[in-house]
Design a protein around this motif. Structure first.
Motif, short mmCIF file in Angstrom:
data_model
loop_
_atom_site.label_atom_id
_atom_site.label_comp_id
_atom_site.label_asym_id
_atom_site.label_seq_id
_atom_site.Cartn_x
_atom_site.Cartn_y
_atom_site.Cartn_z
N TYR A 249 0.84 -1.21 0.00
CA TYR A 249 0.00 0.00 0.00
C TYR A 249 0.87 1.26 0.00
O TYR A 249 0.57 2.23 -0.71
N VAL A 250 1.95 1.24 0.77
CA VAL A 250 2.82 2.41 0.86
C VAL A 250 3.47 2.71 -0.49
O VAL A 250 3.72 3.87 -0.82
N THR A 251 3.75 1.68 -1.31
CA THR A 251 4.35 1.95 -2.62
C THR A 251 3.44 2.80 -3.50
O THR A 251 3.92 3.51 -4.39
N ARG A 252 2.13 2.77 -3.21
CA ARG A 252 1.17 3.53 -4.02
C ARG A 252 0.80 4.86 -3.36
O ARG A 252 0.14 5.69 -3.98
N HIS A 253 1.20 5.06 -2.12
CA HIS A 253 0.91 6.31 -1.39
C HIS A 253 2.17 6.73 -0.63
O HIS A 253 2.12 7.07 0.55
N ALA A 254 3.28 6.74 -1.34
CA ALA A 254 4.58 6.89 -0.68
C ALA A 254 4.77 8.25 -0.03
O ALA A 254 5.46 8.36 1.00
N SER A 255 4.21 9.30 -0.59
CA SER A 255 4.47 10.65 -0.07
C SER A 255 4.02 10.83 1.37
O SER A 255 4.50 11.72 2.08
N THR A 256 3.11 9.99 1.83
CA THR A 256 2.61 10.09 3.20
C THR A 256 3.53 9.39 4.20
O THR A 256 3.49 9.69 5.40
N TYR A 257 4.40 8.50 3.70
CA TYR A 257 5.13 7.63 4.62
C TYR A 257 6.66 7.73 4.51
O TYR A 257 7.35 7.43 5.49
N ILE A 258 7.19 8.13 3.37
CA ILE A 258 8.65 8.21 3.23
C ILE A 258 9.03 9.63 2.81
O ILE A 258 8.17 10.48 2.58
N SER A 259 10.34 9.88 2.70
CA SER A 259 10.80 11.23 2.37
C SER A 259 10.25 11.66 1.02
O SER A 259 10.04 10.84 0.12
N GLN A 260 10.05 12.98 0.87
CA GLN A 260 9.46 13.50 -0.36
C GLN A 260 10.37 13.24 -1.56
O GLN A 260 9.88 12.99 -2.67
N GLU A 261 11.67 13.28 -1.34
CA GLU A 261 12.61 13.05 -2.44
C GLU A 261 12.43 11.65 -3.03
O GLU A 261 12.37 11.49 -4.26
N LEU A 262 12.34 10.65 -2.16
CA LEU A 262 12.16 9.28 -2.65
C LEU A 262 10.76 9.06 -3.18
O LEU A 262 10.56 8.39 -4.19
#
Length: 338
Positions: A249-262
C-alpha cells in the motif's frame, strides 16, 4: 497509520509432511550445490519459484552461471529443460510451436515449441521483439499455448527463468510492465568471490561439468508436486498478511510515509500482484527454512526480489541514481513489523 484488517490463512502442514519436505529440499539443494558455486540468493529464488510455480527474472552480466543453475535445478527434479536464445528475429512460433504441412499424409502436423518443458530458460528476453514477448504471456499466465486454434496445456511443474543483460542495450526491447509483473521474483546477480572463482576453475579441471560426470541425487516430479502442495499449507497469521499489504500500500501512497525526495521518484507503485507474490514467496521461504509458519523476517528478506521490478521509477529518480532497492528499504522502514 494503516488500519489492520482481520484475515487469517490457516495451515495444516503436519510434522511428517514438514520432515518429508525438508528431506526433498535438502536433496535438491545438494544437487544444486554440486554444480553451482556460491550464488545462494539465486538458489533461494529458483527454489521459491519451483515451490510456488512462479516465474523468475534474472539480471546479470554474462557468465554468472544462470544457465548452469537452471539446468542443475531441472536435473535435480528429473524435469525437462529447454533453453531459448532470444534474438530480434525470433518469432512467436519459434517458442510456442507451429503447424507443418505433411505432404505424405496431406495434412497439417502440430510441432510443439521449446516452451513445452518443465523448465524454460529465456536467455536475454529483452532482445526479443514485443510480439514475441507477448506470446510468452499466455504461457506464463495461463499455462497453455494456442496453435492452430487448439489449446495445448503446458507440463507441470512449469517454470520460466528469463535473463536480461543490463550492460548491453543495443538491439533490445524494453519489457512492458504487464510482463514484468508476471514474474514472481527478480534476482540481480553479482560476481563470485575470490575463493568461489578458484573453486569454479577447480571443478572444471576435475571434470564436474563433463557429460560423463557422476549424476547427483535426484527427486521425482511427484516430489515437486508434493512440495507445491505443502507450501499452500504453511501458516500465515493475519498480522503477517496486514504487514504485506501495508508495505505494498505504501508503494502507491509513498508521499505520506517516506521522504518527499524518494516518494517523488516513484512513477508507479506495486499492484496487488505484489501482495500475492509476497504471500506465496514467504510461505516457500518458511518451508525452505524448515518452518510450517511465516515470520515477519521472511517478508522483509524478500522485499527486494518481490518489489524491485514492480516499483517503476521516473526519469528524475534514475538520473539521480536512486535505486529501487533504496526506495524499498525506506518503505519497509516506515511500516511497523508485527
Amino acid at each position: 497509520m494503516i488500519a489492520a484488517v482481520g484475515t487469517l490463512s490457516a495451515g495444516t502442514l503436519s510434522v511428517a509432511d514438514l520432515a518429508r519436505a525438508t528431506s526433498i529440499l535438502t536433496t535438491i539443494g545438494d544437487a544444486y550445490g554440486s554444480k553451482v558455486v556460491g550464488q545462494a540468493s539465486l538458489k533461494r529464488s529458483l527454489l521459491i519459484g519451483l515451490l510456488t510455480g512462479g516465474h523468475v527474472l534474472l539480471e546479470s552480466v554474462p557468465g554468472l552461471a544462470k544457465t548452469t543453475a537452471a539446468q542443475a535445478i531441472a536435473d535435480a527434479v528429473n524435469g525437462s529443460f529447454k533453453r531459448i536464445q532470444c534474438t530480434p528475429d525470433l518469432l512467436p512460433s519459434d517458442i510456442i510451436g507451429t503447424q507443418i504441412f505433411d505432404y505424405n499424409r496431406q495434412s497439417f502436423e502440430t510441432q510443439l515449441g521449446p516452451v513445452h518443458a518443465n523448465f524454460v530458460l529465456l536467455d536475454e528476453i529483452n532482445r526479443s521483439s514485443a510480439k514475441t514477448q507477448s506470446a510468452m504471456l499466455e504461457a506464463m499466465q495461463e499455462r497453455q499455448t494456442s496453435i492452430g486454434g487448439t489449446v495445448y496445456a503446458l507440463p507441470t511443474p512449469f517454470l520460466v527463468l528469463a535473463t536480461q543483460n543490463p550492460i548491453e542495450q543495443e538491439g533490445t526491447y524494453r519489457l512492458p510492465e504487464a510482463q514484468l509483473d508476471r514474474f514472481l521474483l527478480k534476482e540481480v546477480l553479482d560476481y563470485p568471490g575470490f575463493a568461489e572463482e578458484i573453486e569454479i576453475i577447480s571443478r572444471i579441471d576435475a571434470g564436474v561439468y563433463d557429460k560423463d560426470a557422476p549424476e547427483s541425487p535426484t527427486v521425482s516430479i511427484e516430489d515437486v508436486l508434493f512440495l507445491q502442495d505443502a507450501v499452500k499449507k504453511v501458516f500465515v497469521d493475519a498480522s503477517i498478511t496486514n504487514y504485506i499489504v501495508s508495505a505494498v500500500y505504501v508503494t502507491r501512497h509513498a508521499s505520506t510515509y517516506i521522504s518527499q525526495e524518494l516518494a517523488d521518484g516513484i512513477e508507479y507503485g506495486a499492484s496487488p500482484r505484489a501482495s500475492i507474490a509476497f504471500s506465496k514467496a514467504a510461505r516457500a521461504l518458511a518451508l525452505l527454512e524448515g518452518r510450517d509458519h511465516v515470520i515477519p523476517e521472511d517478508v522483509k528478506e524478500l522485499r527486494h526480489v518481490v518489489l524491485r521490478h514492480r516499483i517503476i521509477l521516473n526519469f528524475e529518480a534514475i538520473a539521480d541514481n536512486i535505486s529501487p532497492e533504496t526506495v524499498i528499504d525506506a518503505i519497509f522502514e516506515s511500516v511497523k513489523a508485527p
